[in-house]
Design an enzyme around this catalytic site. Structure first.
Site, PDB file in Angstrom:
ATOM      1  N   ASP A  66     -31.979  -1.695  -4.776  1.00 54.30           N
ATOM      2  CA  ASP A  66     -33.135  -1.226  -5.431  1.00 54.30           C
ATOM      3  C   ASP A  66     -33.112   0.169  -4.448  1.00 54.30           C
ATOM      4  O   ASP A  66     -33.961   0.828  -3.411  1.00 54.30           O
ATOM      5  CB  ASP A  66     -34.376  -2.484  -4.585  1.00 54.30           C
ATOM      6  CG  ASP A  66     -34.712  -2.223  -3.413  1.00 54.30           C
ATOM      7  OD1 ASP A  66     -33.620  -2.204  -2.706  1.00 54.30           O
ATOM      8  OD2 ASP A  66     -36.093  -2.721  -2.946  1.00 54.30           O
ATOM      9  N   GLU A 124     -35.274  -3.635  -0.509  1.00 54.44           N
ATOM     10  CA  GLU A 124     -35.063  -3.687   1.084  1.00 54.44           C
ATOM     11  C   GLU A 124     -37.011  -3.198   1.290  1.00 54.44           C
ATOM     12  O   GLU A 124     -37.343  -2.481   1.768  1.00 54.44           O
ATOM     13  CB  GLU A 124     -34.116  -2.717   1.385  1.00 54.44           C
ATOM     14  CG  GLU A 124     -34.927  -1.960   2.311  1.00 54.44           C
ATOM     15  CD  GLU A 124     -34.814  -0.331   2.867  1.00 54.44           C
ATOM     16  OE1 GLU A 124     -35.463  -0.571   4.338  1.00 54.44           O
ATOM     17  OE2 GLU A 124     -35.643  -0.647   1.726  1.00 54.44           O
TER      18      GLU A 124
END
Length: 454
Positions: free
Chosen positions: A88, A152
């Site tokens: 991400d 994350e």
């Protein structure tokens, strides 16, 4: 002796091609496209599929944890060495980029694009390091498990879910920080402060999307004709060496102040546009929300809150990442990084009391710090590889960033940002030097092999 540098060079073109493919996916969390097996939205699902396909292409076994995370196994031993990276990325600013953020561009020995440094490029560097060890058929006692999550940037719920369903590797690292090896990560305190405050001249104040990014722009709408404020606002911009704009907004005035984005772990590397805006607004409106921000939240080290501290890991840092004041309702999000000597619970209570004293509600969350003995085998062998490749004798370090290293035992952060290099992580024109990426891959290969060889 194995020439890892030469092996990395042989795979340079494919590594860069894979980074380009992976970074073309705009894998920002999107709650509008959440569905079965894509808990963070369609783009994060696509990034996960892309990484899994890379592993399948190279003949390795892959695993999909229902869209939360996945892994690629290189080797088939019972015990594993883990490399943890994330797919991400943080959102992209609407302006400020010199190229399409999701189309990797090579220029002056660097590649540019969202994710090239945080964390798709480093993840693939780790993958290629492991692949080199496999391709050379080197004798090892552990398999290498490349683990990648999709959340994350919002708190690592992805790997929490993953490790509920999968065992921890024996040891590992995450290539999501900097060199040299990181033996310690500060604890994290998050605050959401909210409440009702009468407008008293302020119609709206808006900035930021994530608590862990220093906001580089703040917008405010205030009562009164813009001509009333033009002189004082321009003088403010000049005195504070920044830029902005002022314009008519109906019967009111719209102000924009520009700062400089940075990661919340190093807020002093940025310029917080909210703090600048509050400083100006306090001179022209009598809004208690603005006053609270200006008086207590406008520094980078918690001095206004009375919680500043400097320890073995360095200073406590504070970032005001999000502010929203509309219709007399305000919300603030803070991100604090705290040395391991600090009692996080007591610090949270102190901030909560201060907010309550000012008629504001404060909710907190905390993550304990990570500390690993700098003399441990993992830290020492990772560091040894770094020193051998770079010649840099700098000691292992502690940082303010929070990484996947906190998600499993016997894990630390290691690379990929080198000293004196600014990858503009979380900012405009994120980049990484191609030579640094290749050098990181070489360091990783050497370190991993030293840790798992028979």
């Amino acid at each position: 002796m194995i020439n890892f540098k030469e092996e990395v060079e042989k795979r340079k073109s494919q590594l860069l091609a894979d980074i380009e493919t992976l970074c073309a996916v705009p894998s920002v969390y999107d709650d509008k496209t959440i569905a079965e097996n894509q808990p963070y939205g369609q783009a994060c699902r696509e990034a996960l599929d892309t990484m899994l396909e890379i592993g399948k292409r190279d003949g390795f076994a892959v695993y999909d944890d229902h869209g939360y995370a996945g892994h690629i196994d290189i080797g088939d031993a019972d015990h594993a060495f883990g490399i943890l990276g994330h797919l991400d990325v943080v959102p992209v600013n609407a302006s400020g980029w010199n190229s399409d953020p999701f189309h990797v561009v090579q220029k002056d020995g660097k590649i540019y694009g969202r994710g090239v440094a945080d964390d798709k490029g480093p993840l693939l560097a780790g993958y290629y390091a492991a692949k080199i060890i496999h391709d050379l058929d080197l004798p090892v006692k552990k398999k290498i498990r490349i683990i990648f999550g999709c959340d994350e940037e919002r708190g690592s719920s992805c790997v929490k879910h993953y490790f509920q369903n999968n065992p921890f590797p024996d040891m590992g690292f995450t290539p999501d920080a900097e060199f040299p090896v990181v033996y310690g990560e500060k604890g994290m305190l998050g605050f959401t402060i909210s409440g009702h405050k009468e407008k008293n001249g302020l119609i709206a104040m808006l900035a930021g999307e994530r608590a862990n990014i220093v906001p580089d722009e703040c917008i405010a709408i205030i009562e009164g004709n813009h001509k009333k404020y033009e002189e004082s606002f321009q003088q403010f911009l000049t005195e504070n060496k920044t830029t902005g704009s002022i314009e008519e907004e109906g019967n009111c005035t719209k102000l924009i102040v520009n700062g400089k984005g940075a990661h919340a772990s190093l807020p002093e590397d940025g310029i917080n546009a909210v703090a600048l805006m509050a400083k100006y607004l306090k001179t022209v409106v009598n809004n208690d929300f603005v006053t609270f921000v200006n008086d207590y939240l406008s520094d980078y080290y918690g001095q206004g809150l009375g919680i500043d501290h400097c320890g073995q890991m360095g200073k406590l840092t504070m970032n005001l990442g999000v502010i929203k004041y509309v219709k007399e309702e305000g919300t603030i999000q803070l991100d604090l990084r705290c040395p391991h000597e600090i009692d996080l619970e007591q610090t949270a209570k102190k901030v909560e009391k201060l907010c309550a004293d000012h008629g504001l509600e404060c909710k907190s969350s905390l993550t304990q710090p990570l500390y690993m003995d700098p003399e441990s085998e993992l830290v020492q062998k990772l560091h040894k590889a770094y020193v051998e490749v770079t010649g840099d004798q700098s000691k292992p370090q502690a940082i303010g960033g929070g990484t996947y290293a906190k998600s499993m035992p016997n894990c630390v952060a290691f690379g990929c940002e080198f000293k004196d290099e600014d990858n503009a992580i979380h900012g405009n024109n994120e980049n990484i030097k191609i030579d640094s990426l290749l050098k990181s891959t070489e360091i990783f290969a050497k370190a991993i092999y030293d840790l798992i060889k028979e």
